[in-house]
Enzyme design. Structure first.
Site, PDB file in Angstrom:
ATOM      1  N   HIS A 233       2.779  -3.627   6.849  1.00  0.00           N
ATOM      2  CA  HIS A 233       1.948  -2.440   6.585  1.00  0.00           C
ATOM      3  C   HIS A 233       2.102  -1.430   7.722  1.00  0.00           C
ATOM      4  CE1 HIS A 233      -0.901  -4.368   3.572  1.00  0.00           C
ATOM      5  NE2 HIS A 233      -0.240  -5.415   4.040  1.00  0.00           N
TER       6      HIS A 233
ATOM      7  N   GLU B 210       0.991  -4.535  11.158  1.00  0.00           N
ATOM      8  CA  GLU B 210       0.739  -3.099  11.030  1.00  0.00           C
ATOM      9  C   GLU B 210       1.686  -2.410  11.996  1.00  0.00           C
ATOM     10  OE1 GLU B 210      -1.485  -1.687   9.012  1.00  0.00           O
ATOM     11  OE2 GLU B 210      -2.827  -3.342   8.474  1.00  0.00           O
TER      12      GLU B 210
ATOM     13  N   HIS C   8       0.857  -1.189   0.000  1.00  0.00           N
ATOM     14  CA  HIS C   8       0.000   0.000   0.000  1.00  0.00           C
ATOM     15  C   HIS C   8       0.893   1.238   0.000  1.00  0.00           C
ATOM     16  CE1 HIS C   8      -3.327  -2.644   1.861  1.00  0.00           C
ATOM     17  NE2 HIS C   8      -3.502  -2.537   0.560  1.00  0.00           N
TER      18      HIS C   8
ATOM     19  N   ARG D  72      -3.033   4.838  -2.207  1.00  0.00           N
ATOM     20  CA  ARG D  72      -2.888   3.512  -1.613  1.00  0.00           C
ATOM     21  C   ARG D  72      -2.699   2.394  -2.649  1.00  0.00           C
ATOM     22  NH1 ARG D  72      -5.453  -0.016   2.639  1.00  0.00           N
ATOM     23  NH2 ARG D  72      -6.567  -1.689   1.605  1.00  0.00           N
TER      24      ARG D  72
ATOM     25  N   GLU E  71       1.825   3.917   2.982  1.00  0.00           N
ATOM     26  CA  GLU E  71       2.337   3.433   4.265  1.00  0.00           C
ATOM     27  C   GLU E  71       3.865   3.486   4.257  1.00  0.00           C
ATOM     28  OE1 GLU E  71       0.346  -0.391   4.404  1.00  0.00           O
ATOM     29  OE2 GLU E  71      -1.623   0.560   4.311  1.00  0.00           O
TER      30      GLU E  71
HETATM   31 ZN    ZN Z   1      -1.746  -1.600   4.244  1.00  0.00          ZN
END
Ligand code: ZN
Ligand code: NAG
Ligand code: NAG
Length: 429
Positions: free
Chosen positions: A314, A391, A186, A244, A189
């Site tokens: 991410h 994340e 993405h 994104r 990020e």
């Molecule tokens: Zn992501």
């Protein structure tokens, strides 16, 4: 954005003048706010979902989602009518919210501005870098550590950029079980590619001196792909910091891009992905329609049983997750994945240096249902048991605009998690 410093000596006084110049004609987010909403009831969760579907990402940009009560949802809103409408809808549903980021453009402006740059020699890793800078660094690293690192190119992106990764081993001659790490699927990020670059640096430069790095590299080989979504990443630097998806065109729509983490051919097109080309989670025209996904999948498949672990990195939220994403049903490896996750999260907290807390669990339990993800494909189709996604920092104070000074602390603790994964996973059972 360029920051120019002019330092002049003036009768024993240092006069510091800095000018902040915008040399870029990218999308401007002045006045955009990020709201934090914490749903307390099922009805409120459903309302937020309907809000998401109503605006379909055009005006209202969900930075995080949740299907759990008490888990915050961050929403970016442009100023004016949309802001007034959404906030009045929230109030109408008795949903409390607070303003998390007051002016997004200011946050964008200061993100990559590292004060330390000008005060002392800061390292390459304390800044965000363009794709070109990242690729030069990869060349430099693979040249420098020739016997232990080499460049791999899986193919080309939609816009014909190289899909590069680095293989890192204790010796390139004898293949060992392999751990694949990818970042930057993405585009916005940014701390994710920065973290992969840090991991590459640590695995290569620390091998001679650090006993744990040696232990890790004596057990497995790594392939680290710092920027999966190369086209999106370049676009997020040049045109739109909040981009994104990929940059491929969708037939019959003026909206651009596919969510590369919804395009994989396992449970593709099921709930938890969108069939609307304008959506941020658009799953693409068909399963595996995207060139980037095809190229990486081809490489991963070629590894066969050598591929023993997978990590998709991410930002943000500080969560470690494992399959399934597409169903609430537990996988057969649930207990083992819980055990290893606990070890990883513990290492992040106790060895990372900043006492940072991550939560962990099955994606569909801890976050929401998602389909067509890399992780489910790796686990479900390629049968890779130790499959995770993560994340990184933070929990929303800066969101995607994590200041550059927090890159190294974020990457350092993530690397502790990766080492704990390797040391705790069981091979040949
Ligand atoms: Zn992501
Ligand atoms: C905001 O709400 C008003 C009244 O409910 C509606 O007419 C208008 O279309 C809405 N605007 C947007 C941008 O959704
Ligand atoms: C670390 O974080 C925990 C909460 O997760 C807290 O209870 C503890 O006091 C913290 N320790 C230090 C040294 O800050």
């Amino acid at each position: 954005m360029k920051i120019t410093f002019i330092v002049t000596t003036f009768g024993g006084l240092f006069l510091l003048i800095y000018l902040v110049k915008c040399i870029d004609s990218g999308k401007v987010y002045s006045g955009h706010k990020v709201l934090r909403v914490i749903p307390r009831t099922k009805a409120q969760i459903n309302f937020l979902r309907s809000l998401h579907d109503l605006f379909n990402n055009e005006a209202v940009d969900f930075w995080t989602h949740s299907s759990l009560r008490g888990t915050p949802v961050d929403i970016r809103l442009p100023p004016g009518q949309v802001y007034r409408n959404v906030t009045s809808l929230l109030k109408g549903h008795n949903i409390n919210f607070q303003v998390q980021i007051c002016d997004l453009q200011s946050a964008i402006r200061i993100q990559n501005w590292n004060w330390r740059d000008k005060l002392e020699a800061s390292s390459w890793f304390e800044k965000y870098h363009t794709l070109q800078e990242i690729f030069s660094k990869l060349e430099e690293t693979t040249d420098r550590y020739k016997g232990r690192a080499r460049m791999l190119t899986f193919g080309k992106s939609y816009e014909r950029r190289k899909l590069n990764a680095v293989e890192i081993t204790s010796t390139l001659h004898i293949p060992k079980p392999l751990v694949f790490i990818n970042c930057g699927i993405h585009a916005r990020e940014w701390v994710s590619p920065a973290t992969c670059m840090y991991i590459i640096e640590q695995l290569t430069s620390q091998y001679p001196d650090d006993i744990t790095v040696r232990q890790v590299l004596n057990k497995v080989d790594f392939v680290v792909m710092p920027v999966f979504n190369v086209d999106g990443y370049v676009y997020s630097w040049k045109k739109d910091r909040m981009w994104r998806k990929s940059r491929s065109l969708s037939p019959g729509s003026s909206c651009v891009g596919t969510d590369l983490n919804r395009n994989w051919g396992f449970r593709w097109g099921e709930p938890g992905a969108s069939n609307h080309p304008c959506s941020e989670s658009y799953h693409g025209n068909s399963a595996m329609s995207e060139k980037e996904v095809q190229a990486v999948a081809k490489y991963l498949e070629s590894l066969g049983r050598r591929l023993v672990a997978f990590m998709d990195i991410h930002s943000y939220s500080q969560i470690l997750m494992f399959p399934w994403g597409y169903t609430k049903t537990k996988s057969i490896d649930n207990e083992e994945l819980m055990r290893v996750s606990r070890a990883m999260v513990d290492a992040i907290k106790t060895k990372g240096g900043d006492n940072t807390s991550y939560i962990f669990g099955q994606t569909s339990d801890i976050l929401y249902i998602e389909s067509g993800t890399t992780k489910d494909y790796l686990y479900g189709h390629l049968k890779v048991k130790y499959t995770f996604s993560m994340e990184l920092r933070d929990t929303g104070r800066h969101g995607f605009l994590l200041p550059a000074r927090l890159i190294v602390p974020t990457a350092r603790e993530a690397f502790e998690g990766i080492k704990a994964l390797v040391l705790n996973m069981q091979l040949n059972v």
